[in-house]
Design a protein around this motif. Structure first.
Motif, PDB file in Angstrom:
ATOM      1  N   ARG A  43       0.828  -1.203   0.000  1.00  0.00           N
ATOM      2  CA  ARG A  43       0.000   0.000   0.000  1.00  0.00           C
ATOM      3  C   ARG A  43       0.866   1.259   0.000  1.00  0.00           C
ATOM      4  O   ARG A  43       0.583   2.221  -0.716  1.00  0.00           O
ATOM      5  CB  ARG A  43      -0.908   0.015   1.234  1.00  0.00           C
ATOM      6  CG  ARG A  43      -1.794   1.256   1.321  1.00  0.00           C
ATOM      7  CD  ARG A  43      -2.416   1.383   2.705  1.00  0.00           C
ATOM      8  NE  ARG A  43      -3.289   2.558   2.794  1.00  0.00           N
ATOM      9  CZ  ARG A  43      -2.848   3.797   2.985  1.00  0.00           C
ATOM     10  NH1 ARG A  43      -1.526   4.030   3.058  1.00  0.00           N
ATOM     11  NH2 ARG A  43      -3.704   4.814   3.084  1.00  0.00           N
ATOM     12  N   ASN A  44       1.937   1.240   0.804  1.00  0.00           N
ATOM     13  CA  ASN A  44       2.784   2.425   0.912  1.00  0.00           C
ATOM     14  C   ASN A  44       3.492   2.769  -0.397  1.00  0.00           C
ATOM     15  O   ASN A  44       3.725   3.942  -0.695  1.00  0.00           O
ATOM     16  CB  ASN A  44       3.820   2.233   2.024  1.00  0.00           C
ATOM     17  CG  ASN A  44       3.201   2.264   3.410  1.00  0.00           C
ATOM     18  OD1 ASN A  44       2.122   2.827   3.604  1.00  0.00           O
ATOM     19  ND2 ASN A  44       3.862   1.660   4.381  1.00  0.00           N
ATOM     20  N   GLY A  87       2.258   2.016  -3.305  1.00  0.00           N
ATOM     21  CA  GLY A  87       1.249   2.249  -4.337  1.00  0.00           C
ATOM     22  C   GLY A  87       0.914   1.064  -5.208  1.00  0.00           C
ATOM     23  O   GLY A  87       0.265   1.221  -6.247  1.00  0.00           O
ATOM     24  N   VAL A 119      -1.029  -1.525  -4.305  1.00  0.00           N
ATOM     25  CA  VAL A 119      -2.428  -1.880  -4.067  1.00  0.00           C
ATOM     26  C   VAL A 119      -3.144  -0.686  -3.446  1.00  0.00           C
ATOM     27  O   VAL A 119      -2.516   0.183  -2.839  1.00  0.00           O
ATOM     28  CB  VAL A 119      -2.565  -3.111  -3.143  1.00  0.00           C
ATOM     29  CG1 VAL A 119      -1.992  -4.349  -3.781  1.00  0.00           C
ATOM     30  CG2 VAL A 119      -1.895  -2.848  -1.799  1.00  0.00           C
ATOM     31  N   ARG A 120      -4.463  -0.679  -3.597  1.00  0.00           N
ATOM     32  CA  ARG A 120      -5.277   0.390  -3.029  1.00  0.00           C
ATOM     33  C   ARG A 120      -6.397  -0.234  -2.192  1.00  0.00           C
ATOM     34  O   ARG A 120      -6.645  -1.429  -2.254  1.00  0.00           O
ATOM     35  CB  ARG A 120      -5.870   1.264  -4.132  1.00  0.00           C
ATOM     36  CG  ARG A 120      -4.836   1.954  -5.007  1.00  0.00           C
ATOM     37  CD  ARG A 120      -5.514   2.771  -6.095  1.00  0.00           C
ATOM     38  NE  ARG A 120      -4.530   3.386  -6.984  1.00  0.00           N
ATOM     39  CZ  ARG A 120      -3.938   4.540  -6.749  1.00  0.00           C
ATOM     40  NH1 ARG A 120      -4.241   5.219  -5.650  1.00  0.00           N
ATOM     41  NH2 ARG A 120      -3.054   5.033  -7.607  1.00  0.00           N
ATOM     42  N   GLY A 121      -7.043   0.597  -1.439  1.00  0.00           N
ATOM     43  CA  GLY A 121      -8.206   0.128  -0.684  1.00  0.00           C
ATOM     44  C   GLY A 121      -7.880  -0.577   0.602  1.00  0.00           C
ATOM     45  O   GLY A 121      -8.770  -1.198   1.207  1.00  0.00           O
ATOM     46  N   ILE A 122      -6.618  -0.552   1.056  1.00  0.00           N
ATOM     47  CA  ILE A 122      -6.240  -1.184   2.321  1.00  0.00           C
ATOM     48  C   ILE A 122      -6.304  -0.142   3.428  1.00  0.00           C
ATOM     49  O   ILE A 122      -5.711   0.932   3.324  1.00  0.00           O
ATOM     50  CB  ILE A 122      -4.834  -1.794   2.236  1.00  0.00           C
ATOM     51  CG1 ILE A 122      -4.856  -3.049   1.358  1.00  0.00           C
ATOM     52  CG2 ILE A 122      -4.311  -2.156   3.617  1.00  0.00           C
ATOM     53  CD1 ILE A 122      -3.515  -3.726   1.229  1.00  0.00           C
ATOM     54  N   ASP A 123      -7.042  -0.466   4.488  1.00  0.00           N
ATOM     55  CA  ASP A 123      -7.127   0.415   5.654  1.00  0.00           C
ATOM     56  C   ASP A 123      -5.828   0.286   6.448  1.00  0.00           C
ATOM     57  O   ASP A 123      -5.596  -0.731   7.106  1.00  0.00           O
ATOM     58  CB  ASP A 123      -8.328   0.018   6.515  1.00  0.00           C
ATOM     59  CG  ASP A 123      -8.571   0.995   7.658  1.00  0.00           C
ATOM     60  OD1 ASP A 123      -7.615   1.655   8.096  1.00  0.00           O
ATOM     61  OD2 ASP A 123      -9.723   1.087   8.114  1.00  0.00           O
ATOM     62  N   LYS A 124      -4.991   1.309   6.367  1.00  0.00           N
ATOM     63  CA  LYS A 124      -3.666   1.237   6.980  1.00  0.00           C
ATOM     64  C   LYS A 124      -3.739   1.011   8.484  1.00  0.00           C
ATOM     65  O   LYS A 124      -3.004   0.176   9.029  1.00  0.00           O
ATOM     66  CB  LYS A 124      -2.896   2.523   6.680  1.00  0.00           C
ATOM     67  CG  LYS A 124      -1.470   2.519   7.207  1.00  0.00           C
ATOM     68  CD  LYS A 124      -0.737   3.787   6.799  1.00  0.00           C
ATOM     69  CE  LYS A 124       0.695   3.773   7.329  1.00  0.00           C
ATOM     70  NZ  LYS A 124       1.436   4.996   6.940  1.00  0.00           N
TER      71      LYS A 124
END
Length: 246
Positions: free
Chosen positions: A106-107, A109, A111-116
């Motif tokens: 996620r960091n 970029g 993948v998207r849509g992950i609640d950090k």
């Protein structure tokens, strides 16, 4: 120099060196944070710490597979307590690495849509459960060592001689306390790998406890504990006989 090269050539060795440096930077930054003359140095240390943390996440890609393989090996252990503790610890380590890898993706970029926040909390929970079961294994192994020592006739004679030299300790404080401590210390002395693993796991505890808000520690305590744990990990790589087995 050969020892250092051997450690650096191992993926675990690089990760632990990075981790030790990361926590050393955090500890130095915490100590110097109130010194305004060193503000620029503190900023550099914090930046280096962040870069090392990101680098370690990249190095840990694939560690989940190693943890799963370790869990498979643990399932085959004949000692059911060790089997349960090590299998549970390695499964939770695998889940921790999966969460950590997802956060890294996620960091950067990928993948998207992950609640950090959610994934970070899940990673900390898995890490905490892994540490708790690892500490349970340590306590079990220590108790087994103590039982084995207590049954040794030569050691019992040595312990009786020690107690006879200082009967006031037993009489004044708590009955059998001196005997228990004597047995505990000599059991750990006979297996330094168990002692080091116990200290390492205890030092790692403040990190997930702090992140989950269960027991808040200041940044200096967390950094110091992480540094001690990392140094112990490096020592066990340099001296494999100090690594706890299984």
């Amino acid at each position: 120099m050969d020892v250092l090269i051997n450690v650096i050539n191992q993926s675990q060795g690089r990760d632990r060196i990075f981790r030790a440096t990361q926590h050393a930077c955090a500890l130095c930054a915490h100590v110097l944070q109130h010194n305004w003359e060193q503000k620029e140095l503190v900023d550099k240390l914090k930046s280096l710490e962040a870069n090392l943390s990101a680098g370690r996440k990249l190095l840990r890609l694939g560690n989940a597979a190693s943890a799963i393989e370790a869990a498979k090996r643990a399932v085959r252990l004949s000692d059911r307590v060790l089997c349960l503790c090590l299998t549970t610890a390695n499964i939770n380590r695998a889940l921790y690495f999966i969460c950590d890898n997802a956060l890294w993706a996620r960091n950067v970029g990928l993948v998207r849509g992950i609640d950090k926040e959610r994934w970070s909390a899940n990673a900390s929970r898995c890490y905490l459960l892994s540490l708790i079961t690892s500490l349970t294994r340590d306590v079990y192994v220590i108790s087994q060592l103590m039982v084995h020592r207590a049954r040794d006739q030569h050691f019992r004679q040595k312990m009786d001689a020690h107690l006879n030299q200082s009967p006031e300790v037993v009489d004044v404080i708590i009955p059998q306390l001196d005997a228990f401590l004597f047995l505990l210390l000599h059991s750990l002395k006979s297996q330094p790998s168990v002692f080091l693993d116990t200290i390492k796991n205890i030092c790692d505890l403040p990190l997930p406890l702090d992140k989950l808000g269960i027991y808040k520690s200041n940044a200096g305590v967390v950094a110091f504990c992480g540094l001690v744990s990392s140094l112990i990990g490096i020592v066990t790589l340099i001296q494999p006989k100090l690594r706890i087995k299984p």
